[in-house]
Write a protein that holds these residues in place. Structure first.
Motif, short mmCIF file in Angstrom:
data_model
loop_
_atom_site.label_atom_id
_atom_site.label_comp_id
_atom_site.label_asym_id
_atom_site.label_seq_id
_atom_site.Cartn_x
_atom_site.Cartn_y
_atom_site.Cartn_z
N ARG A 280 0.84 -1.20 0.00
CA ARG A 280 0.00 0.00 0.00
C ARG A 280 0.87 1.26 0.00
N THR A 281 1.94 1.25 0.82
CA THR A 281 2.83 2.40 0.91
C THR A 281 3.55 2.64 -0.41
N VAL A 282 4.05 1.58 -1.03
CA VAL A 282 4.75 1.71 -2.31
C VAL A 282 3.82 2.24 -3.38
N PHE A 283 2.62 1.69 -3.45
CA PHE A 283 1.64 2.14 -4.44
C PHE A 283 1.33 3.62 -4.24
N SER A 284 1.04 4.00 -3.01
CA SER A 284 0.65 5.38 -2.73
C SER A 284 1.77 6.36 -3.08
N LYS A 285 3.02 6.02 -2.74
CA LYS A 285 4.13 6.93 -3.03
C LYS A 285 4.38 7.02 -4.53
N THR A 286 4.28 5.90 -5.23
CA THR A 286 4.48 5.90 -6.68
C THR A 286 3.52 6.86 -7.36
N PHE A 287 2.25 6.76 -7.01
CA PHE A 287 1.26 7.59 -7.70
C PHE A 287 1.21 9.01 -7.16
N ARG A 288 1.70 9.20 -5.92
CA ARG A 288 1.85 10.57 -5.42
C ARG A 288 2.89 11.31 -6.24
N ILE A 289 4.02 10.66 -6.49
CA ILE A 289 5.09 11.27 -7.27
C ILE A 289 4.60 11.60 -8.68
N LEU A 290 3.92 10.67 -9.31
CA LEU A 290 3.44 10.89 -10.68
C LEU A 290 2.36 11.96 -10.75
N ALA A 291 1.47 11.98 -9.75
CA ALA A 291 0.41 12.98 -9.74
C ALA A 291 0.97 14.38 -9.53
N LEU A 292 1.98 14.51 -8.67
CA LEU A 292 2.57 15.83 -8.41
C LEU A 292 3.42 16.31 -9.58
N SER A 293 4.08 15.38 -10.26
CA SER A 293 5.01 15.78 -11.33
C SER A 293 4.32 15.99 -12.68
N LEU A 294 3.40 15.07 -13.04
CA LEU A 294 2.81 15.13 -14.38
C LEU A 294 1.29 15.23 -14.39
N GLU A 295 0.67 15.08 -13.24
CA GLU A 295 -0.80 15.16 -13.09
C GLU A 295 -1.48 14.22 -14.08
N ASP A 296 -2.47 14.71 -14.84
CA ASP A 296 -3.22 13.83 -15.73
C ASP A 296 -2.50 13.55 -17.04
N ARG A 297 -1.24 14.00 -17.15
CA ARG A 297 -0.41 13.66 -18.30
C ARG A 297 0.59 12.55 -17.96
N ALA A 298 0.45 11.98 -16.76
CA ALA A 298 1.40 10.96 -16.30
C ALA A 298 1.54 9.83 -17.30
N PHE A 299 0.44 9.45 -17.93
CA PHE A 299 0.47 8.35 -18.89
C PHE A 299 0.05 8.81 -20.27
N GLY A 300 0.23 10.14 -20.49
CA GLY A 300 0.03 10.69 -21.82
C GLY A 300 1.30 10.54 -22.64
N TRP A 301 1.30 11.09 -23.82
CA TRP A 301 2.42 10.93 -24.74
C TRP A 301 2.69 12.24 -25.47
N VAL A 302 3.84 12.34 -26.10
CA VAL A 302 4.20 13.51 -26.88
C VAL A 302 3.73 13.32 -28.32
N ASN A 303 2.94 14.27 -28.81
CA ASN A 303 2.43 14.15 -30.17
C ASN A 303 3.45 14.64 -31.20
N LYS A 304 3.05 14.63 -32.45
CA LYS A 304 3.99 14.96 -33.53
C LYS A 304 4.49 16.39 -33.46
N SER A 305 3.72 17.27 -32.82
CA SER A 305 4.16 18.66 -32.70
C SER A 305 5.02 18.89 -31.46
N GLY A 306 5.29 17.80 -30.72
CA GLY A 306 6.17 17.91 -29.56
C GLY A 306 5.46 18.29 -28.27
N THR A 307 4.14 18.21 -28.25
CA THR A 307 3.36 18.58 -27.06
C THR A 307 3.00 17.34 -26.26
#
Length: 385
Positions: A280-307
């Motif tokens: 539980r601790t590992v899961f929570s910290k993993t997604f805390r880091i991702l949520a703080l750093s990339l928010e809802d783009r955590a599992f997004g991708w860079v498109n052809k225009s570099g965004t």
């Protein structure tokens, strides 16, 4: 000439003995119960439908109505399956669509999903009946008394797996059932069946809880409502734990791999271990880091225009959640300078042409491709942190 191998003369007897041994472990019985009896049992909490299983109710009003029409006409219907609990109550395993439709018709079902809400005391109004079209527009209370009585007395075969049955065989029996009339996702099937094993209920409760955590929901915001309705969010939690703890066993079939991992934890005869507090601790910290750093783009991708776009890509989910693991102890989510480095590193990885090539196109779900994506992230983070 080398003689052909001969089967041992004892082989047939050994096979029969092995089969007979397993047969004795399954204690079953059959009952014919009226729908009115089942409704009373449901109201009195003698028949339960697990909340996680109830998420799988997805018959349309038309399908519900045609089922009620079949009952009114006295048509035969398939049996339902229940398991006997320690207190002699029953838990429904197969037959959700049929029983829920009847309970709805009797204004005894409350249900909520992303695309449908059935309020308490809301009665199904029949529609799309195609044999007796005169039924359309009617609710239960609109039916003639004689028809209501006949409907209440309609019997259905109930197959009961007794509590004395071997737990593992009960699990495998229900794992193979597919009689409900609606195709369930792999995760919905796991939710319904793994609870029959010793640790299954506790494990599925944790998975459901973590899938509802705020940071996880932020990171997976672009998983569709339809996918969530089919428990894909819970499958992602399981996917994280399975790959984190047992990646060496992954070959190529992700679904079987996750089911095998789940069984290894829930089945007491297997060697898997799962420290609930640590995981539980590992899961929570993993997604805390991702949520703080990339928010809802955590599992997004860079498109052809570099965004870097908002979205969800499962290759990114696997690579970034697992790639972070060796560095969790080095990352303090409350340290703004550290989190700035993490964000810059993760954004740089997503925009790297080599990483883009690893996460686009077909044939990327092999173990080699997965390992390559994870190592790419690990190497970048090692140089950063």
């Amino acid at each position: 000439m080398t003689p052909l191998p001969t089967q041992s003369i004892d082989a047939p007897d050994n096979l029969l003995s092995a089969v007979q041994k397993q047969i004795k472990k399954v204690q079953t019985s059959s009952l014919d119960l009226s729908f009115n009896e089942l409704l009373d049992m449901y109201k009195n909490s003698e028949l339960t439908i697990d909340p996680e299983y109830q998420r799988a109710f997805r018959w349309s009003v038309g399908k519900e109505s045609r089922f009620i029409e079949s009952l009114i006409l006295g048509m035969p219907i398939p049996p339902i399956f229940v398991i006997e609990l320690d207190d002699s109550k029953y838990e429904l395993i197969d037959g959700l669509q049929r029983l829920s439709s009847y309970f709805h018709f009797r204004a005894s079902l409350a249900f909520e999903s992303p695309d449908r809400i059935i309020k308490p005391n809301e009665a199904l109004v029949l529609s799309d009946c195609d044999i007796v079209e005169e039924l359309n527009g009617l609710s239960h209370d609109d039916l003639p008394t004689s028809m209501q009585i006949r409907l209440k007395r309609h019997f259905i075969r109930v197959e009961v797996i007794r509590k004395d049955s071997d737990q593992r065989l009960r699990y495998h029996m229900f794992k193979r059932l597919n009689t409900g009339g609606e195709n369930l996702s792999e995760q919905e099937i796991r939710n319904c069946t793994v609870r029959l094993l010793d640790e299954g209920a506790a494990l599925m409760k944790l998975i459901a809880e973590l899938s509802d955590s705020e940071d996880f929901k932020v990171c997976t915001a672009y998983v569709s409502d339809e996918a969530r309705q089919q428990s894909f969010d819970q499958e992602l939690v399981l996917r994280f734990f399975a790959f984190k703890n047992n990646r060496q066993a992954y070959i190529h079939d992700v679904s079987d791999f996750m089911t095998d991992y789940l069984e290894s934890i829930a089945d007491p005869t297997k060697a898997g271990t799962f420290d609930y507090g640590v995981e539980r601790t590992v899961f929570s910290k993993t997604f805390r880091i991702l949520a703080l750093s990339l928010e809802d783009r955590a599992f997004g991708w860079v498109n052809k225009s570099g965004t870097l776009v908002r979205g969800f890509a499962v290759y990114h989910f696997e690579a970034f959640t697992l790639g972070l693991q060796p560095f969790l102890s080095r990352i303090d989510p409350t340290d703004e300078s550290v989190m700035r480095k993490v964000r810059e590193a993760l954004e740089s990885i997503k925009g790297d042409k080599d990483f883009i090539a690893m996460t686009t196109g077909g044939g990327r779900n092999s173990k080699g491709a997965l390992d390559k994506r994870i190592k790419f992230i690990e190497d970048r983070l090692l140089a950063t942190l």
